[in-house]
Every structure is written in C-alpha cells, then in structure tokens.
Enzyme design. Sequence first.
Site, PDB file in Angstrom:
ATOM      1  N   TYR A 187       0.751  -1.277   0.067  1.00  0.00           N
ATOM      2  CA  TYR A 187       0.005   0.015   0.048  1.00  0.00           C
ATOM      3  C   TYR A 187       0.859   1.320  -0.002  1.00  0.00           C
ATOM      4  O   TYR A 187       0.182   2.429  -0.008  1.00  0.00           O
ATOM      5  CB  TYR A 187      -0.940   0.195   1.063  1.00  0.00           C
TER       6      TYR A 187
ATOM      7  N   ASP B 100       4.843  -8.429  13.775  1.00  0.00           N
ATOM      8  CA  ASP B 100       5.523  -8.814  12.389  1.00  0.00           C
ATOM      9  C   ASP B 100       7.163  -8.675  12.363  1.00  0.00           C
ATOM     10  O   ASP B 100       7.617  -8.169  11.510  1.00  0.00           O
ATOM     11  CB  ASP B 100       4.806  -7.786  11.352  1.00  0.00           C
TER      12      ASP B 100
END
Lengths: 457, 257
Positions: A134, A244
């Site tokens: 994105y 993450d």
Amino acid sequence: MEELSRWVREAGRFIRRCCCGEEEENEEEKGRREEEEEEEEVKMEELSFRKSRSSTSLPPAESDAYQFSSSPSGSQPHWFQTLQVRRFRVQRGRSNSDPLRGNSQPDEFTWKSGLRFGTENSYLSLEKLGEGAYASVYKGISRINGQLVALKVIRMKTEEGVPFTAIREASLLKGLKHANVVLLHDIIHTRESLTLVFEYVQTDLAQYLTQHPGGLHSHNVRIFMFQLLRGLCYIHSRRILHRDLKPQNLLISYLGELKLADFGLARSKSIPSQTFSSEVVTLWYRPPDVLLGSTDYSTALDMWGAGCVFVEMLQGAPAFPGVSDVFEQLQKIWTVVGVPSENSWPGVSQLPNYKPDWFLHSEPKQLRSVWKRLNQLPYKTEDLVQRMLTVRPADRISALDSLKHPYFSTLPPPIMHLRDTVSIFRVPGVVLETEVRDICNPGRKVRPSLLPAAKCW
Amino acid sequence: MEGPSSRSSHTQDRPPCPPGRRASCDGAESDHARDTKTHFRVCRFIMETGVKLEMRSVPVATACVLYHHFFERVSIRSYEPYLVAMSCLYLAGKVEEQHLRTRDIINVSHRYFNSGSAPLECDKEFWDVRDSVVQCELLILRQLNFQVSFEHPHKYLLHYLPSVKSLVNRHAWSRAPVAETSWALLRDCYHGAMCIRHTPQHIAIATLYLALNSYGVELPVGEKEWWQVLCEDVTKADIDAVISDLLQLYDMEAKCI
C-alpha cells in the site's frame, strides 16, 4: 533545466499567493473548507512533479539547476537552491506533526527557517527504495535540517480512505522514541496521499544476512540481539506488540544500530488479554500458540519471533523455513521442540488447530544438535535460544528478563543503564566486528554503509 | 439523506435538520448548553448506529472518543457533526480491527434519519456522501495528530468486577445486577466528553461505585476503602467528579428527549 527552475519559481509564487490568501480569510469559517482543498491541490501538483523527477537521476539535475538560481547563499547545500519557495511569512496552522516540537535541539543549525514540518515541500525525494502493498518508499532529504529521510508515501484509495495499517503505524510510532525503534519524523497529508517521514537507515537485517552468508560473527549477533530485545522491551513496556518481526523489518544502520520498523501490524495490547485477529505475523516467525489458533496472544508473540531471528543470525538460514501452510509450519517446530501435550502445556488441547493425530510424533531435541552453530558457542547462547523458543507462551522469557540473561554479560555493564534514546554504540567498547566474509575477501571488503541499499525497510 | 450530507451542506442557508436536532432550541439557552445537547444526540447516534452495525463495545467507545476529541479542537459550527460521527465510526473500526464498510455505515445512517425509507441508490448522492466520509476521516486524523489509539475503562472494569465480587456476600451479589449496571453506566459515559476528561481507571471505579451504591450492596470495611485497593491513585473526590458528570448526562437525557 532552465525550464525546470522557472517552473519551480512559478510554483513557489503560486503557492505563496494561495497561502497568503489563506491568511487573510482565515477567520471566515464558510470558506475554510474550500480553501483547504485548493491548497491541497497545489501541494498535490507539486508532489506529482516531485515524483516524476525522482524517477530520473536527481542529484546531477539538481546541481545543474543550481547554476540558474539567482541568489545563492554560501551556507546552503547547492541543490536546494532552486526549489526554495520563499514562504517565510506564511504561518501554516496545520503542521500537525512536528516531532521535535518545543525541544528541537536549538543549538543545531537549521538550513531554512521558513520551512516547517508537516509540509510537502520540506522534503525532497531522491530515489525510490521499494514498493509495498500500500505504499512506495523513497529515499529523501529534509530541507529543514539536511537529514536523510525515508519517505513512505501511502496511496489512499477513494473507497477505503486511509489504510488501517498506516493509521496504526502512525498512531503507535508517534508515541515511541527509542534508539532501537525507527523514528517517525513527520507526517504529511494531502488529499490523495499520506507520507510518513522516517529517519533514514541504510540497510536491514535481511540484506545484511545476504551480504554475510553462513551466519554472522557471534559478537555481532550479540550486539544485534541486545538491541532487538531492548527495542522490544521498550515497546512492550508501552503495551505495544510488534506482531510482524522478521529480518526485513529490522533496520541496520552503518554503525550497526538495529531499529524495529514497519509497525503496520502492531497494535496496543490491553492488560487483560483480548482476542486479536489471528492473521498476523509472517508464518516462519509465528509462535506455535498462534499457529494453533490462539488469539489471546501477548508479548510472548514477539519473543518467539525474536528467537527465530536469533537462530537465523547464528545459522545464516531461517530457523523454521520454507513452508506455506500452518500445519507444515507446526510440524517444522515440533521436529525441534517436540509435540506438546496436556502435560507439558496445560490447555493446549483446547486450541482450535490442535489435532494430535495430524502431527508426526517427535521428541524434543537438543537445540545444538539441530542448529550446529550453537555447538561452537558457550552454553549460555543455547540457553537463551531455548528460553525464547519455548512452546508454551506463559513460560517464554520476557524481553526484560532476556536482557538480564548471562548471554549478554560480556557486554560492558553501562549498556544496561542507558536512557531510551541513547544508542548502545555510545558506550565505549561497543563496536561491530568485521564479518568473516569481509576478512576472507579483503579485496572487496564491503561495509554495509557503502552498499547500495535497494531496500531500507 | 438529510443529516450528514456532502460538503455543500456547510453553507448556512441549508435547511435543517435530523429529527430533534433543533427541536429544543428555545433561544434562551447558551451556546454551550446547546452544543452539549447536540453532542449528546450525535453520540446517541454513534451508539445506535454502532449497535446496528454489530460493533463491539470498545470500537463504539473509540468512535465516541474520536468524536469528542475532534470537537474539542474545532467548533461544532464548522463541521457537520453527523458526518464527523460517521467518519468516527469508520475510523474506529480501523483502529480497533473491526473493519466496517462505508456502504454499511451510510445505509444504516440513512435509515436512522429517514426511518422506513429505501436505502440510497448508488447514484451521485451516495458517492458524494461516501467521499465526504472518507475525506472527513483524514480530517479527523489530522486534527487528532494521528493519535487515535485510546485506552478505555472497559478492561479495568472487567478487571475490578471479579475482585469486588469476591468481597461481597454471594447472595447480595446474585440479587443485584452490579456487573450489568456498571457496564451500562460505563457505556453511557460516552455520551459526554467526560470520557476524555477522566482517566480510564477512575471512570471504571466510579461506575462500579455508583452501581454498588444504587443497589445498596455493601462491602466489608477494612483499613482501606475497596476502591483504594483496586486503584492506588483514585480519591473520593475523583469518584465524585465522575459521578457528578455522569448524573449531569442523565439530566441532559431528560431534556433532550
């Protein structure tokens, strides 16, 4: 080139006109909205202009342009000259992101007092570093203080507005200031894009591992690990999970400073553990409890990831690699640590993905027999790995405790008492060793700093 | 769609308004009181819409906090509050990982303002509203400096309840719905800006205190008050302040209907 500089001057004049207009009509509430839009349009024009330039090789073009600029002042670096839009008088009410607000080091020399944080033209993008799902990332330079920055330009979709990962990243990072967490300098928003301005860090651990295959110098592993855990300890104390962790998200500076980055999946955690969405964390670094479908994970989630990164730095290869599906991933883990049972992990049979018949039987192995590098290192290294790669999350070591582990006792003691924002390399005696591969090839001895950074996230 | 409409609705000549929004304007009341009432109604809209969209308590609370923080910074006369409310719901969904579709928010809101009518067609009006919601989301983010993660009292209340339960006589506890009442009080707090004026711990303690008192549930007296044991920094004055704010809200509810 002449055209270029003229264009820029034109744009500057135009912007000045708009902004002055804004000042005059400031009080009128009715017009406020329309004006905002107009102004943003201008900024967007400028952005597209900037983007189109950044795709070509920029610096030479810039220095050419310099020759046409009429009023050079000695102290300024030359390539900013032509892009100066003189907007000293303009007070921008909407610079809502000034990371150095108030306590900005007043003694530091600023290049251009007219430029403010939060505005598009305070940054110049130099080259594209990468493209994400994105966002696109550009290397840039701040025209406010000349620092290199990384510009993460987030495209906004008209249907969905600001991507939630960007909202999370911005809202969490705004509150974080730590030597081992990437620093968010500024946020710039226009109608169509949102740009997060980060400090520029030369490379990341994934690249560093590729450049130095076969495992890193054990001293460097210790230094990286200490910083990783120090960063985790900090965010966990702020009740934030990273969720993450992987080498690509650990940035490494030329000095060897390690910084946690990419907080797109991070979130604040609450005290009584709450259920989160279970689709997080890259599979390789995902802990068994989450793979088994547990959603009430907490800080132990990041500790497993850190343990995997630890092994990867030592071995030069991922700890549990190469599978695409949750059950294969679990099997990889079980072959090392053994299949858990109700005895070793009370409650495990309640987890949604716990299907003992699907798992091949395997006994826990000695880690040094699985990862050979541990054989060559003192026992305490294996002990720390063991504690981080503990299957039951409640038994997994915390970031704070891991920093006190004897594995780190060889580091100079002052390292334990640094203020949050101080890098460990300020402590005398803390330096990165030359990696083995660099010694073997003295001819092409490469420092990470000199390598072109294709990706800096 | 009358309430939250596209940007053009900011001009003053526009005919109002969602039901009740102006109903009780009796001229004499001060701007402040009128604004508080408007905020009360908009928050009710947020909560009702949130329930219809099957949002959990915390995302709805986040939407309300976003709304209050936003109007703490800007005048209510500059922005359409119901549009801001819709964007707050949307943004709260993103922040709390309970994603909503703009389409659903718009349809539910449309039905709220025009009960019984058909959903909006996918025409220009719909797209305009959607664009406004998305644009307004960015505006909120800017105004709030991207500080959109909040700590809510809910988890503290959940934490305190079992502790209090263990102190109370079992029969007394089973007779009085303390947990439900304190939870309801907590949700009602979000009708006003009190949810951003007090710390989450204090709000949780105060709602629990009010619930216990309302049912006359007594706790054993010890060296310390029970609330001091649960939360170190809370004082009786803090609790009273929260309760006083909350009672004012209930008072307002009576006026708003």
